[in-house]
Design an enzyme around this catalytic site. Sequence first.
Site, PDB file in Angstrom:
ATOM      1  N   THR A 273       2.824   1.153  38.944  1.00  0.00           N
ATOM      2  CA  THR A 273       1.539   1.633  39.465  1.00  0.00           C
ATOM      3  C   THR A 273       1.473   1.378  40.968  1.00  0.00           C
ATOM      4  O   THR A 273       2.165   0.490  41.462  1.00  0.00           O
ATOM      5  CB  THR A 273       0.451   0.797  38.757  1.00  0.00           C
ATOM      6  OG1 THR A 273       0.370   1.231  37.421  1.00  0.00           O
ATOM      7  CG2 THR A 273      -0.894   0.870  39.395  1.00  0.00           C
TER       8      THR A 273
ATOM      9  N   ASP B 177      -7.227  -0.740  33.417  1.00  0.00           N
ATOM     10  CA  ASP B 177      -7.992  -1.449  34.460  1.00  0.00           C
ATOM     11  C   ASP B 177      -8.118  -0.660  35.763  1.00  0.00           C
ATOM     12  O   ASP B 177      -9.035  -0.911  36.546  1.00  0.00           O
ATOM     13  CB  ASP B 177      -7.327  -2.794  34.763  1.00  0.00           C
ATOM     14  CG  ASP B 177      -5.907  -2.610  35.273  1.00  0.00           C
ATOM     15  OD1 ASP B 177      -5.125  -1.872  34.641  1.00  0.00           O
ATOM     16  OD2 ASP B 177      -5.577  -3.189  36.323  1.00  0.00           O
TER      17      ASP B 177
HETATM   18  N1  ASP Z   1      -2.532  -1.804  35.266  1.00  0.00           N
HETATM   19  C1  ASP Z   1      -1.943  -0.554  34.874  1.00  0.00           C
HETATM   20  C2  ASP Z   1      -2.487  -0.141  33.528  1.00  0.00           C
HETATM   21  O1  ASP Z   1      -2.600  -0.959  32.651  1.00  0.00           O
HETATM   22  C3  ASP Z   1      -0.452  -0.600  34.831  1.00  0.00           C
HETATM   23  C4  ASP Z   1       0.237  -1.194  36.039  1.00  0.00           C
HETATM   24  O2  ASP Z   1      -0.335  -1.957  36.788  1.00  0.00           O
HETATM   25  O3  ASP Z   1       1.413  -0.868  36.245  1.00  0.00           O
HETATM   26  O4  ASP Z   1      -2.740   1.004  33.340  1.00  0.00           O
END
Ligand code: ASP
Length: 268
Positions: free
Chosen positions: A146, A178
Amino acid sequence: MKPAIILHGGAGNWKSNKIDKAKKLLEQAADIGIKILKNNGSSLDAVEKSINFLENSGFFNCGIGSVAQADGKVRMDAGIMDGSTLKCGAVGAIENIKNPISVARKVMKKTEHCLLVSKFATEFAVKNGFKKINIKPRKTKKTLDTVGAVAVDKKGSIAAGVSTGGLGNSMLPGRVGDSAIPGAGFYVNEFAGAVATGIGEAFIRTVIIKNTVDMVQECKSLKEVAKFSLKTLKQKTSCEGGIIILDKNGNYAAYYTTKAMPWVYKRG
Ligand code: ASP
């Protein structure tokens, strides 16, 4: 005031041959942000445009590089927030739009709402001039790359943003993480901003990013704040993750408990 920007490319199990490419792209994204900030642009513009670059790169798990949910469809989350007004905009499970962070910004600017989801988010995007495209899912089983950014502009206003394709095919169709939820995946006020990366459900359950930003006013070291938040995350949910923080004066921290998290910081 000297502007600054910090970006991350996701906390996870990065392979060393991929991390150099990630850092290079983050550097380029940070350059886009710093250029905007040096030319008296806003921290919101810097965050949005630098994330647009990463969404368009196809390398990270966001925009055209997103992974699919369990039914084979790409659904993305993104959020953006302005620390000087506490206004925010987000989209959850949006489909077939190249730049979800820009749609999130439109939600902030054009509506009274903080979050639009699923086909309604896509419809809102199309009504506001975003082109619908076919996003083919990236073939990776589980990924945590992400992207997120926090910037402070010459006026001292801070903004934070995040964009993601989520957690891969372990996600039920319609799952929202999140990255669309202020306080969980991103948060910013007039003193500091922070963005999370990791298993979204853990950040939602602990609302860790709101706590992280609140702690900045009480603590001297941003690194200690990030460390404490990730320790709490681990204690309460057994999950690892990463956090970037930036304060009004350009102080920053990038901390993670996963194998790696590419990140870049630049000051004007
Ligand atoms: N936090 C992101 C999610 O759960 C994934 C990530 O941080 O790579 O969608």
